[in-house]
Scaffold this motif. Structure first.
Motif, PDB file in Angstrom:
ATOM      1  N   SER A 202       0.828  -1.211   0.000  1.00  0.00           N
ATOM      2  CA  SER A 202       0.000   0.000   0.000  1.00  0.00           C
ATOM      3  C   SER A 202       0.857   1.253   0.000  1.00  0.00           C
ATOM      4  N   ARG A 203       1.995   1.181   0.702  1.00  0.00           N
ATOM      5  CA  ARG A 203       2.939   2.303   0.742  1.00  0.00           C
ATOM      6  C   ARG A 203       4.366   1.779   0.717  1.00  0.00           C
ATOM      7  N   LEU A 204       5.243   2.594   0.194  1.00  0.00           N
ATOM      8  CA  LEU A 204       6.674   2.295   0.168  1.00  0.00           C
ATOM      9  C   LEU A 204       7.393   3.390   0.944  1.00  0.00           C
ATOM     10  N   LEU A 205       8.138   3.003   1.973  1.00  0.00           N
ATOM     11  CA  LEU A 205       8.937   3.934   2.756  1.00  0.00           C
ATOM     12  C   LEU A 205      10.400   3.770   2.373  1.00  0.00           C
ATOM     13  N   ILE A 206      11.022   4.876   1.991  1.00  0.00           N
ATOM     14  CA  ILE A 206      12.451   4.884   1.664  1.00  0.00           C
ATOM     15  C   ILE A 206      13.149   5.815   2.645  1.00  0.00           C
ATOM     16  N   VAL A 207      14.220   5.339   3.247  1.00  0.00           N
ATOM     17  CA  VAL A 207      15.043   6.169   4.130  1.00  0.00           C
ATOM     18  C   VAL A 207      16.477   6.089   3.623  1.00  0.00           C
ATOM     19  N   ASP A 208      17.100   7.229   3.411  1.00  0.00           N
ATOM     20  CA  ASP A 208      18.483   7.244   2.960  1.00  0.00           C
ATOM     21  C   ASP A 208      19.148   8.511   3.492  1.00  0.00           C
ATOM     22  N   VAL A 209      20.432   8.651   3.203  1.00  0.00           N
ATOM     23  CA  VAL A 209      21.144   9.843   3.677  1.00  0.00           C
ATOM     24  C   VAL A 209      20.682  11.074   2.892  1.00  0.00           C
ATOM     25  N   TRP A 210      20.752  12.222   3.543  1.00  0.00           N
ATOM     26  CA  TRP A 210      20.347  13.486   2.936  1.00  0.00           C
ATOM     27  C   TRP A 210      21.439  13.965   1.977  1.00  0.00           C
TER      28      TRP A 210
ATOM     29  N   SER B  43      28.833   7.256  -0.375  1.00  0.00           N
ATOM     30  CA  SER B  43      27.382   7.172  -0.166  1.00  0.00           C
ATOM     31  C   SER B  43      26.749   8.554  -0.104  1.00  0.00           C
ATOM     32  N   LEU B  44      27.371   9.458   0.649  1.00  0.00           N
ATOM     33  CA  LEU B  44      26.842  10.815   0.766  1.00  0.00           C
ATOM     34  C   LEU B  44      26.795  11.507  -0.596  1.00  0.00           C
ATOM     35  N   ARG B  45      27.808  11.272  -1.414  1.00  0.00           N
ATOM     36  CA  ARG B  45      27.888  11.938  -2.715  1.00  0.00           C
ATOM     37  C   ARG B  45      27.007  11.274  -3.770  1.00  0.00           C
ATOM     38  N   LYS B  46      26.561  10.030  -3.496  1.00  0.00           N
ATOM     39  CA  LYS B  46      25.676   9.332  -4.430  1.00  0.00           C
ATOM     40  C   LYS B  46      24.208   9.396  -4.018  1.00  0.00           C
ATOM     41  N   ALA B  47      23.929  10.016  -2.896  1.00  0.00           N
ATOM     42  CA  ALA B  47      22.549  10.095  -2.419  1.00  0.00           C
ATOM     43  C   ALA B  47      21.674  10.858  -3.408  1.00  0.00           C
ATOM     44  N   TYR B  48      20.402  10.501  -3.439  1.00  0.00           N
ATOM     45  CA  TYR B  48      19.431  11.182  -4.295  1.00  0.00           C
ATOM     46  C   TYR B  48      18.780  12.337  -3.543  1.00  0.00           C
ATOM     47  N   GLY B  49      18.605  13.442  -4.233  1.00  0.00           N
ATOM     48  CA  GLY B  49      17.882  14.565  -3.668  1.00  0.00           C
ATOM     49  C   GLY B  49      16.382  14.425  -3.902  1.00  0.00           C
ATOM     50  N   PRO B  50      15.550  15.169  -3.158  1.00  0.00           N
ATOM     51  CA  PRO B  50      14.100  15.096  -3.347  1.00  0.00           C
ATOM     52  C   PRO B  50      13.659  15.361  -4.789  1.00  0.00           C
ATOM     53  N   ALA B  51      14.297  16.325  -5.467  1.00  0.00           N
ATOM     54  CA  ALA B  51      13.896  16.641  -6.844  1.00  0.00           C
ATOM     55  C   ALA B  51      14.101  15.440  -7.764  1.00  0.00           C
ATOM     56  N   ALA B  52      15.195  14.704  -7.559  1.00  0.00           N
ATOM     57  CA  ALA B  52      15.445  13.521  -8.376  1.00  0.00           C
ATOM     58  C   ALA B  52      14.388  12.450  -8.126  1.00  0.00           C
ATOM     59  N   LEU B  53      14.023  12.231  -6.860  1.00  0.00           N
ATOM     60  CA  LEU B  53      13.019  11.215  -6.552  1.00  0.00           C
ATOM     61  C   LEU B  53      11.665  11.577  -7.138  1.00  0.00           C
ATOM     62  N   HIS B  54      11.291  12.842  -7.048  1.00  0.00           N
ATOM     63  CA  HIS B  54      10.012  13.261  -7.635  1.00  0.00           C
ATOM     64  C   HIS B  54      10.019  13.080  -9.142  1.00  0.00           C
ATOM     65  N   HIS B  55      11.139  13.395  -9.776  1.00  0.00           N
ATOM     66  CA  HIS B  55      11.244  13.203 -11.226  1.00  0.00           C
ATOM     67  C   HIS B  55      11.114  11.724 -11.591  1.00  0.00           C
ATOM     68  N   LEU B  56      11.791  10.855 -10.843  1.00  0.00           N
ATOM     69  CA  LEU B  56      11.755   9.427 -11.135  1.00  0.00           C
ATOM     70  C   LEU B  56      10.385   8.829 -10.838  1.00  0.00           C
ATOM     71  N   ALA B  57       9.696   9.339  -9.821  1.00  0.00           N
ATOM     72  CA  ALA B  57       8.335   8.874  -9.544  1.00  0.00           C
ATOM     73  C   ALA B  57       7.415   9.202 -10.711  1.00  0.00           C
ATOM     74  N   GLY B  58       7.623  10.365 -11.309  1.00  0.00           N
ATOM     75  CA  GLY B  58       6.792  10.756 -12.443  1.00  0.00           C
ATOM     76  C   GLY B  58       7.130  10.017 -13.716  1.00  0.00           C
ATOM     77  N   ALA B  59       8.299   9.399 -13.760  1.00  0.00           N
ATOM     78  CA  ALA B  59       8.753   8.722 -14.980  1.00  0.00           C
ATOM     79  C   ALA B  59       8.840   7.211 -14.818  1.00  0.00           C
ATOM     80  N   CYS B  60       8.270   6.653 -13.740  1.00  0.00           N
ATOM     81  CA  CYS B  60       8.473   5.236 -13.444  1.00  0.00           C
ATOM     82  C   CYS B  60       7.510   4.315 -14.168  1.00  0.00           C
ATOM     83  N   GLY B  61       6.527   4.869 -14.871  1.00  0.00           N
ATOM     84  CA  GLY B  61       5.588   4.039 -15.609  1.00  0.00           C
ATOM     85  C   GLY B  61       4.367   3.626 -14.824  1.00  0.00           C
ATOM     86  N   ALA B  62       4.164   4.201 -13.654  1.00  0.00           N
ATOM     87  CA  ALA B  62       2.993   3.927 -12.823  1.00  0.00           C
ATOM     88  C   ALA B  62       2.554   5.237 -12.165  1.00  0.00           C
TER      89      ALA B  62
END
Length: 241
Positions: free
Chosen positions: A165-173, A200-219
């Protein structure tokens, strides 16, 4: 959408692109056996010292507070510490504890989670989850998002919201200021953990990237992100109705 999208998002500033790195962590190199094992041991110690999984288990429980007998899927479970925290804190929760690594799964099965009455250990790929639609109340991925390329993150968002029903993701800022934690990482885990921690810190995703990928994930995925002290990103994704 391509795997060369900046991890700060498609419109990331020049400094954010400069901050990014394509270096590989020891933990992602199967051939780096001794270093990889040292990183895993010292990472577990750092997470215990910083009470990371205690904090993350609180985020998990907040997402299932309305489910009397929540069904939870942990993806990329690693050492299993988060799953044990959730099971200890919620007497009715049932967990499927999974990882993509065969050796990791066998270690989990041989440990306390393999003998726990409310836990099932499984080998699952977070980007192609072999479970039916709607099997869980919540799917969780903690401190592993930065190991995935952008295409893998999109697949995770699509698959995680399909099986739960929901997906929770936790990662470094994602912010250069988080590099201030490097001395603590070095002190607690030595050079090998500092190597992986900084990457890891330098490879972390920012909120803008996650929102973009959510919009482009095909669902039709809706996503909310927020900062969690001291330096974590929490994202909750679900299917739009």
């Amino acid at each position: 959408m391509t795997d060369d999208m900046p991890r700060g998002g498609p419109n990331a500033a020049w400094w954010d692109r400069f901050y990014e790195t394509d270096r590989t962590e020891y933990i992602d190199r199967p051939e780096a056996g001794p270093q990889r094992r040292r990183v895993l041991r010292r990472l577990a110690r750092l997470q215990r010292l910083t009470l990371a999984h205690r904090s993350f288990s609180g985020l998990v429980l907040a997402q299932v507070r309305d489910a009397p007998h929540p069904r939870i899927l942990e993806l990329g479970a690693g050492n299993g510490h988060l799953a044990r925290q959730v099971l200890d804190r919620h007497p009715a929760a049932r967990l499927t504890v999974s990882d993509v690594g065969h050796e990791t799964v066998e270690t989990l099965r041989a440990g306390p989670l393999g003998r726990h009455g409310r836990a099932t250990v499984a080998r699952l790929d977070a980007t192609a989850i072999d479970e039916p639609d709607g099997s869980y109340d919540l799917a969780v991925l903690s401190l592993s998002l930065h190991h995935l390329p952008p295409g893998g993150v999109a697949a995770l968002l699509r698959e995680g919201t399909r099986v739960a029903s929901r997906l929770l993701i936790v990662d470094v800022w994602r912010h250069p200021a988080c590099l201030a934690a490097a001395p603590l990482i070095l002190l607690c885990g030595g050079p090998v953990l500092a190597h992986d921690g900084i990457i890891s810190l330098r490879k972390a995703y920012g909120p803008a990237a996650l929102h973009h990928l959510a919009g482009a994930c095909g669902a039709p995925v809706a996503l909310r992100t927020r900062f969690v002290p001291p330096a974590y990103l929490a994202a909750v994704a679900s299917r739009r109705r």
